[in-house]
Design a protein around this motif. Structure first.
Motif, PDB file in Angstrom:
ATOM      1  N   TYR A   1      23.282  68.538   1.651  1.00  0.00           N
ATOM      2  CA  TYR A   1      24.979  68.289   1.305  1.00  0.00           C
ATOM      3  C   TYR A   1      24.759  67.169   0.349  1.00  0.00           C
ATOM      4  O   TYR A   1      24.401  66.152   0.535  1.00  0.00           O
TER       5      TYR A   1
ATOM      6  N   THR B   1      32.613  67.620  -2.140  1.00  0.00           N
ATOM      7  CA  THR B   1      32.983  69.119  -2.233  1.00  0.00           C
ATOM      8  C   THR B   1      33.977  69.265  -3.223  1.00  0.00           C
ATOM      9  O   THR B   1      34.899  68.660  -3.847  1.00  0.00           O
TER      10      THR B   1
ATOM     11  N   TYR C   1      38.605  72.885 -10.103  1.00  0.00           N
ATOM     12  CA  TYR C   1      37.919  72.462  -9.192  1.00  0.00           C
ATOM     13  C   TYR C   1      38.374  71.067  -9.111  1.00  0.00           C
ATOM     14  O   TYR C   1      38.202  70.141  -9.706  1.00  0.00           O
TER      15      TYR C   1
ATOM     16  N   GLY D   1      37.423  67.835  -6.877  1.00  0.00           N
ATOM     17  CA  GLY D   1      36.393  67.548  -6.354  1.00  0.00           C
ATOM     18  C   GLY D   1      36.608  66.042  -5.538  1.00  0.00           C
ATOM     19  O   GLY D   1      37.383  65.219  -6.104  1.00  0.00           O
TER      20      GLY D   1
ATOM     21  N   ARG E   1      34.463  62.969  -2.712  1.00  0.00           N
ATOM     22  CA  ARG E   1      33.316  62.750  -1.813  1.00  0.00           C
ATOM     23  C   ARG E   1      33.835  62.571  -0.355  1.00  0.00           C
ATOM     24  O   ARG E   1      35.103  61.953  -0.283  1.00  0.00           O
TER      25      ARG E   1
ATOM     26  N   LEU F   1      31.016  66.518   5.268  1.00  0.00           N
ATOM     27  CA  LEU F   1      30.888  67.881   5.017  1.00  0.00           C
ATOM     28  C   LEU F   1      32.335  68.594   6.016  1.00  0.00           C
ATOM     29  O   LEU F   1      32.673  69.593   5.689  1.00  0.00           O
TER      30      LEU F   1
ATOM     31  N   CYS G   1      36.729  76.540  -0.349  1.00  0.00           N
ATOM     32  CA  CYS G   1      35.982  75.454  -0.126  1.00  0.00           C
ATOM     33  C   CYS G   1      34.589  75.440  -0.614  1.00  0.00           C
ATOM     34  O   CYS G   1      33.837  76.333  -0.139  1.00  0.00           O
ATOM     35  N   ARG G   2      34.030  74.638  -1.599  1.00  0.00           N
ATOM     36  CA  ARG G   2      32.651  74.681  -1.991  1.00  0.00           C
ATOM     37  C   ARG G   2      32.040  73.443  -1.982  1.00  0.00           C
ATOM     38  O   ARG G   2      31.971  72.497  -2.814  1.00  0.00           O
ATOM     39  N   PRO G   3      31.299  73.191  -0.913  1.00  0.00           N
ATOM     40  CA  PRO G   3      30.480  71.821  -0.884  1.00  0.00           C
ATOM     41  C   PRO G   3      29.369  71.965  -2.038  1.00  0.00           C
ATOM     42  O   PRO G   3      28.663  73.122  -1.766  1.00  0.00           O
TER      43      PRO G   3
ATOM     44  N   TYR H   1      25.709  71.652  -2.910  1.00  0.00           N
ATOM     45  CA  TYR H   1      24.245  71.080  -2.095  1.00  0.00           C
ATOM     46  C   TYR H   1      23.139  71.178  -3.097  1.00  0.00           C
ATOM     47  O   TYR H   1      23.298  71.623  -4.423  1.00  0.00           O
TER      48      TYR H   1
ATOM     49  N   SER I   1      23.434  70.437  -8.203  1.00  0.00           N
ATOM     50  CA  SER I   1      24.866  70.287  -8.525  1.00  0.00           C
ATOM     51  C   SER I   1      25.234  70.777  -9.927  1.00  0.00           C
ATOM     52  O   SER I   1      24.521  71.047 -10.914  1.00  0.00           O
TER      53      SER I   1
END
Ligand SMILES: Cc1cc2nc3c(=O)[nH]c(=O)nc-3n(C[C@H](O)[C@H](O)[C@H](O)COP(=O)(O)OP(=O)(O)OC[C@H]3O[C@@H](n4cnc5c(N)ncnc54)[C@H](O)[C@@H]3O)c2cc1C
Length: 409
Positions: free
Chosen positions: A187, A191, A238, A240, A242, A245, A294-296, A298, A323
């Motif tokens: 991760y 996200t 998006y 986004g 920090r 998780l 939800c799109r963390p 990785y 990313s």
């Protein structure tokens, strides 16, 4: 090696082969590989867990770059079709600060074909149309792969497939990768919450004007908003930030798969996180449809390599998930597929072809992944918009360089 001439028939140069290639995954990488191999006369089967080509939303628009995605499409014989379907004006980019002030803007010249956009669903259809019927086995999840002499057996829920070469094109959580490497995606600490705004021109004209014909970026205080116009009259956003998780749990938000169960609650959470940002920007949160994901983000460790192993290799995110801030993910997945096909067709045998492919792919993936990590860190920093504006300038310079190079060839 890339056979990039649209009109060239690769069968003329191909090694004669009875090789059967099994590709796990019908994403951009796997389908490009399959199309380029089949064009060269190699027997290929694609195993895909999706029930059909349109069984799930394929996600946001993609820019296809000269020098990677477009070269891969040429190798699959699809560049003309792509140029017909693509949206050059989607290259427009705008960077705003959190107060809504425009810091940088790029309007695409009408003849600029360096990075035109295409919706993922359209791209998938284009690639599928190039394949012989039955090449893709839909609704087929590969569960296990075992070696059987010189070949591999892929176990699916509904039977097994035996192949001379197994290619993992199965994305970040690849089932093929453990045959080659113990690495697992980690991760990134960021996200994305993915929002969609339907019928934006008529239902939300102010948002439509804000986003323009292409993409809009705004970032500050380790948070950011990225909006992209799609070809179907919608805008994908998006949001986004920090966080840990498990932030949805801490925020009292539940999920079914990747989808939030309560769109009203997630909108309220996003408004709280983007409090103090220009109302023109937060209007995108209020305008979104109820399907919120939800799109963390990785990434695999960098560099990610493995000792070349007979009969197995990886392309795309399975090999180098990173990313999205490289802007190269789908492009390099497709380039991997096209180059691997080119090497297999060049012969003399599959093991040599895989070795040559991996030797070219590893350093390219490392450069892209380092750029992606740097882009992510810069965007989710205290002054992300200034960083994004600087990156825009660099990309415009790169853009001009690619255009000039293309005009010379
Ligand atoms: C938010 C976001 C934005 C992005 N924006 C861009 C962009 O603008 N430009 C760009 O170039 N890239 C972008 N990317 C990256 C891009 O989406 C990926 O790099 C690209 O999709 C990778 O393609 P792939 O073919 O390797 O894998 P995928 O697209 O992940 O496809 C893998 C396929 O394998 C199938 N599969 C998985 N497991 C199995 C199994 N066990 N059996 C059978 N099938 C299986 C899956 O169903 C899927 O169809 C973005 C990524 C994200 C997360």
């Amino acid at each position: 090696m890339l056979v990039a001439d649209e009109n060239h028939d690769p069968r003329e140069a191909a090694m004669t082969t009875t090789t059967h290639v099994a590709v796990v995954g019908a994403g951009p990488g796997g389908l490009t590989l399959a199309a380029a191999l089949q064009r060269g006369g190699v027997t290929v089967t694609v195993l895909e867990r999706d029930d059909g080509p349109h069984s799930r939303d394929q996600g946001g628009t993609l820019d296809m770059k000269k020098g990677s995605g477009q070269d891969a499409l040429a190798a699959a014989g699809l560049l003309d079709a792509f140029l017909w379907h693509c949206r050059p004006e989607g290259q427009d980019q705008r960077v705003l600060d959190r107060d809504g002030t425009v810091l940088a803007e790029e309007i695409t010249a009408p003849d600029d074909m360096a990075n035109p956009e295409i919706d993922r669903g359209v791209l998938r259809s284009l690639l599928l149309d190039a394949l012989e019927p039955g090449t893709v086995r839909w609704g087929t999840t590969v569960r296990e792969i075992r070696r059987d002499g010189d070949r591999h057996v892929l176990e699916t829920g509904g039977g097994s497939v035996t192949a001379d070469l197994v290619v993992g094109a199965d994305g970040a959580w690849s089932v093929v990768r453990p045959l080659l490497s113990a690495a697992r995606p980690e991760y990134s600490g960021v996200t994305f919450v993915e929002l969609r705004i339907s019928c934006v021109d008529t239902a939300h004209p102010a948002v439509s004007a804000l986003v323009g014909r292409g993409g809009m970026f705004s970032a500050a205080d380790a948070k950011g908003l990225v909006a992209q116009r799609q070809g179907d009259g919608s805008v994908r956003v998006y949001a986004g930030f920090r966080d840990a998780l498990d932030w949805p749990v801490a925020a009292g938000l539940s999920l079914t798969g990747a989808r939030f169960d309560d769109a009203v609650a997630v909108r309220a959470e996003l408004r709280r996180r983007f409090d103090g940002w220009a109302p023109a920007l937060t209007a995108m949160i209020d305008a979104c449809d109820d399907a919120v994901y939800c799109r963390p983000l990785y990434a695999l460790p960098v560099p990610h390599t493995w000792p070349s192993t007979p009969g197995v290799t990886l392309v795309g995110d399975a090999a180098h998930v990173m990313s999205p801030f490289s802007g190269e993910g789908a492009n390099s997945a497709m380039l991997d597929g096209a180059e691997l096909a080119g090497e297999i067709l060049a012969g003399p045998d599959v093991a040599t072809a895989v070795l040559r492919y991996e030797r070219t792919m590893f350093p390219r993936a490392t450069v892209n992944a380092l750029g992606a990590a740097e882009g992510l860190d810069g965007f989710f920093s205290a002054d992300g918009s200034a960083h994004a504006a600087r990156r825009r300038e660099e990309m415009i310079a790169e853009h001009s360089r690619r255009n000039a190079a293309a005009q010379c060839t």
